[in-house]
Design an enzyme around this catalytic site. Sequence first.
Site, PDB file in Angstrom:
ATOM      1  N   ASP A  22     -36.065  81.268 -80.440  1.00 25.15           N
ATOM      2  CA  ASP A  22     -35.187  82.425 -80.288  1.00 25.15           C
ATOM      3  C   ASP A  22     -35.483  83.422 -81.406  1.00 25.15           C
ATOM      4  O   ASP A  22     -35.355  83.092 -82.583  1.00 25.15           O
ATOM      5  CB  ASP A  22     -33.730  81.951 -80.344  1.00 25.15           C
ATOM      6  CG  ASP A  22     -32.748  83.106 -80.269  1.00 25.15           C
ATOM      7  OD1 ASP A  22     -33.174  84.207 -79.857  1.00 25.15           O
ATOM      8  OD2 ASP A  22     -31.580  82.898 -80.615  1.00 25.15           O
ATOM      9  N   ASP A  26     -29.640  85.194 -80.044  1.00 22.20           N
ATOM     10  CA  ASP A  26     -28.608  85.034 -79.008  1.00 22.20           C
ATOM     11  C   ASP A  26     -28.547  83.600 -78.460  1.00 22.20           C
ATOM     12  O   ASP A  26     -27.824  83.320 -77.511  1.00 22.20           O
ATOM     13  CB  ASP A  26     -28.823  86.032 -77.863  1.00 22.20           C
ATOM     14  CG  ASP A  26     -30.094  85.733 -77.070  1.00 22.20           C
ATOM     15  OD1 ASP A  26     -30.862  84.822 -77.464  1.00 22.20           O
ATOM     16  OD2 ASP A  26     -30.323  86.404 -76.048  1.00 22.20           O
ATOM     17  N   ASP A  30     -37.014  83.455 -76.572  1.00 18.01           N
ATOM     18  CA  ASP A  30     -37.439  84.756 -76.032  1.00 18.01           C
ATOM     19  C   ASP A  30     -38.827  85.128 -76.547  1.00 18.01           C
ATOM     20  O   ASP A  30     -39.439  84.396 -77.340  1.00 18.01           O
ATOM     21  CB  ASP A  30     -36.417  85.849 -76.380  1.00 18.01           C
ATOM     22  CG  ASP A  30     -36.133  85.907 -77.877  1.00 18.01           C
ATOM     23  OD1 ASP A  30     -37.073  85.694 -78.658  1.00 18.01           O
ATOM     24  OD2 ASP A  30     -34.964  86.124 -78.257  1.00 18.01           O
ATOM     25  N   ASP A  99     -46.845  82.698 -64.671  1.00 22.10           N
ATOM     26  CA  ASP A  99     -46.510  81.800 -63.567  1.00 22.10           C
ATOM     27  C   ASP A  99     -46.287  82.657 -62.328  1.00 22.10           C
ATOM     28  O   ASP A  99     -45.528  83.625 -62.375  1.00 22.10           O
ATOM     29  CB  ASP A  99     -45.224  81.030 -63.906  1.00 22.10           C
ATOM     30  CG  ASP A  99     -45.275  79.597 -63.449  1.00 22.10           C
ATOM     31  OD1 ASP A  99     -45.598  79.382 -62.269  1.00 22.10           O
ATOM     32  OD2 ASP A  99     -45.002  78.691 -64.257  1.00 22.10           O
ATOM     33  N   ASP A 200     -47.376  78.325 -58.678  1.00 22.25           N
ATOM     34  CA  ASP A 200     -46.345  77.318 -58.416  1.00 22.25           C
ATOM     35  C   ASP A 200     -46.431  76.791 -56.980  1.00 22.25           C
ATOM     36  O   ASP A 200     -46.469  77.586 -56.028  1.00 22.25           O
ATOM     37  CB  ASP A 200     -44.989  77.995 -58.635  1.00 22.25           C
ATOM     38  CG  ASP A 200     -43.833  77.017 -58.650  1.00 22.25           C
ATOM     39  OD1 ASP A 200     -43.759  76.213 -59.592  1.00 22.25           O
ATOM     40  OD2 ASP A 200     -42.997  77.051 -57.727  1.00 22.25           O
ATOM     41  N   GLU A 254     -50.800  74.663 -58.818  1.00 19.07           N
ATOM     42  CA  GLU A 254     -50.024  73.416 -58.872  1.00 19.07           C
ATOM     43  C   GLU A 254     -50.038  72.801 -57.475  1.00 19.07           C
ATOM     44  O   GLU A 254     -49.627  73.438 -56.508  1.00 19.07           O
ATOM     45  CB  GLU A 254     -48.585  73.714 -59.291  1.00 19.07           C
ATOM     46  CG  GLU A 254     -47.803  72.419 -59.480  1.00 19.07           C
ATOM     47  CD  GLU A 254     -46.295  72.586 -59.375  1.00 19.07           C
ATOM     48  OE1 GLU A 254     -45.576  71.769 -59.956  1.00 19.07           O
ATOM     49  OE2 GLU A 254     -45.829  73.523 -58.694  1.00 19.07           O
ATOM     50  N   HIS A 326     -43.111  70.904 -68.216  1.00 20.22           N
ATOM     51  CA  HIS A 326     -41.655  71.074 -68.150  1.00 20.22           C
ATOM     52  C   HIS A 326     -41.002  70.308 -67.000  1.00 20.22           C
ATOM     53  O   HIS A 326     -39.789  70.360 -66.857  1.00 20.22           O
ATOM     54  CB  HIS A 326     -41.358  72.571 -68.007  1.00 20.22           C
ATOM     55  CG  HIS A 326     -41.873  73.112 -66.702  1.00 20.22           C
ATOM     56  ND1 HIS A 326     -43.217  73.157 -66.390  1.00 20.22           N
ATOM     57  CD2 HIS A 326     -41.232  73.576 -65.606  1.00 20.22           C
ATOM     58  CE1 HIS A 326     -43.371  73.631 -65.180  1.00 20.22           C
ATOM     59  NE2 HIS A 326     -42.184  73.904 -64.676  1.00 20.22           N
ATOM     60  N   ASP A 327     -41.820  69.661 -66.165  1.00 17.90           N
ATOM     61  CA  ASP A 327     -41.260  68.965 -64.999  1.00 17.90           C
ATOM     62  C   ASP A 327     -41.161  67.459 -65.171  1.00 17.90           C
ATOM     63  O   ASP A 327     -40.745  66.765 -64.231  1.00 17.90           O
ATOM     64  CB  ASP A 327     -42.125  69.254 -63.758  1.00 17.90           C
ATOM     65  CG  ASP A 327     -41.864  70.642 -63.210  1.00 17.90           C
ATOM     66  OD1 ASP A 327     -40.758  71.169 -63.433  1.00 17.90           O
ATOM     67  OD2 ASP A 327     -42.770  71.201 -62.562  1.00 17.90           O
TER      68      ASP A 327
HETATM   69  C1  NOJ Z   1     -42.722  73.538 -59.650  1.00 24.63           C
HETATM   70  C2  NOJ Z   1     -42.244  74.005 -60.990  1.00 24.63           C
HETATM   71  O1  NOJ Z   1     -43.086  73.515 -61.994  1.00 24.63           O
HETATM   72  C3  NOJ Z   1     -40.831  73.539 -61.128  1.00 24.63           C
HETATM   73  O2  NOJ Z   1     -40.332  73.679 -62.423  1.00 24.63           O
HETATM   74  C4  NOJ Z   1     -40.001  74.285 -60.123  1.00 24.63           C
HETATM   75  O3  NOJ Z   1     -38.670  73.829 -60.179  1.00 24.63           O
HETATM   76  C5  NOJ Z   1     -40.539  74.076 -58.700  1.00 24.63           C
HETATM   77  N1  NOJ Z   1     -41.970  74.204 -58.627  1.00 24.63           N
HETATM   78  C6  NOJ Z   1     -39.938  75.085 -57.764  1.00 24.63           C
HETATM   79  O4  NOJ Z   1     -40.375  76.365 -58.093  1.00 24.63           O
END
Ligand code: NOJ
Length: 549
Positions: A22, A26, A30, A99, A200, A254, A326-327
């Site tokens: 940050d 806030d 960012d 992305d 994505d 992806e 992040h998934d």
């Molecule tokens: C894959 C992304 O990496 C994920 O974070 C997202 O929730 C889904 N696609 C839907 O966009």
Amino acid sequence: MNKKRWYKDMVFYQIWPRSFKDGDGDGMGDLWGVLEKLDYIKSLGCDGIWFSPIYPSPGADCGYDIADYLDIAPEFGGMEAFRKVLDGCHERGMKLIMDLVVNHTSDEHEWFQKSRERIDPYTDFYIWRPAGPGGKLPNNWDSNFEGKAWTWDEVRGEYYLHLFAVKQPDLNMDNPLVREEVKNILRFWLDLGVDGFREDVITFISKKEGLPNDRLFPIHKGIRHYSHGPHIHEYLEEFKRDVFDHYDCFTLAEVPLVWPKQALSYIDEDKGQIDMMIQFQCQCADCLFTDYLPTKFSLRKMKKAFSSWQKKLYGRAWNMLYIENHDHPRIISRYGNEKYWKQSGKTLATAYLFQQGTPFIYQGQEIGMLNWKPEDPEMYEDVQTRYQYAHKNLRKSPKKRLQKMWRASRDSARTPVQWDASENAGFTTGDPWFFVNPNYKKINVAQQEKDPNSILNFYKKAIRLRKTLPVVRFGSYQEHFPKNSKVYTYSRRMPGQKLLVVCSFSDKPAKFKLPNGFDLMGSRLILTNYPAQEKLLQPYECRVYYWKS
Ligand code: NOJ
């Protein structure tokens, strides 16, 4: 020999912006925070950044629900901050990729608002279907996040398809006007100077005609009718021909549910439509297809996944290498061992960083951040986790369900980056938007920068080696002892150079075996995580040997 392109020499750093840093106090990460940390990213040896979405969004899926593709969200600093970050990257010789999320938009996107009112040309921008008899859903497909894939819209008086959250309606890519819009988005960002895109769930954009019911899949019903759909290659080819071919940029797709042979139909260097692919097999050594179907970690499964992509793509296509994003929950908490935090963090880094491909490092991975384990399910933010907790495994006790979330939730890896031991881990001077992992006093960047034996300094060294030794980038790959369930051993070769990587995944001493034809005489141990090498490999020990003739 592989054709050389600039992305093959690079190491990328993935920023999930809300939790990175940050800069304006806030409480939300960012682009001002990113600007402060560009030198840090560069100091790691990374020369590219992938931004998870930073566009205006209501945040139903933390930015993967986009409300405006041609702007930067004000909470991230808007276009002003973005231009500074982009220039800051280029001044440092770094690339920046965005992305691209075009399987779906936010339901708050203007296109959707107009489509539900049947205002042209937006009427057919989404996948609308009338209700069947008695209000029946158009088909039996599941949403990947919450319940069924159809939601009734009162305004339009029809169902719309959403393969993800209710607030993420799927675009109708069969409509040429939608594809034109996608191309406009691409050109907009490329003209501004970005260097490429991570796309994505791009292989979900073409759905089977007639949207038939799915009778085969017990979970994720429908997936075989929209994954690698009938027009996927055609649409990707169109984006390439009309846009990408006119810029010096690269694309990273992806792709859930893909194996190397099929991958080649997308990423073959001569005939493919995209440059690299994020595959999921390397994420399935401790689960079946999704983190929510956990199994015991199997090193053999991990090795098999790595090796098959290494071997089958060699000379024909280029791998994207990753162990975190992040998934998925944090990798040390999954494939490594929290008790051997430092050792296993280094072994995991070594296991993938010496393969062929372009490595990606997810924020916090380089300091060995671990899974976050909240005490209360209400603390979860992620739409998928909240649904899983509230609607699945209901026969399990709340405590057991919560523990399952620790292991499977994406939020386990979305807590703020731990910069130092000060309040809120130095992530913000304000009130953080999300919880900081309580272990931040022990695990943080400032402390690891000072410690020559830290995970962070190990990453720096490994990256330096891969940058200086051509064999890491261009050598052939061979796995040894594939049946060994404790040690991962592979070698890389090119004329005049050879490399041997040995990584133990055992919490007990394990046998050190040299493959046939290898002799340590004449080798140099260029990387390891133990001060001295014993006959046996110590818990989670890794060694990289190098020969030059
Ligand atoms: C894959 C992304 O990496 C994920 O974070 C997202 O929730 C889904 N696609 C839907 O966009």
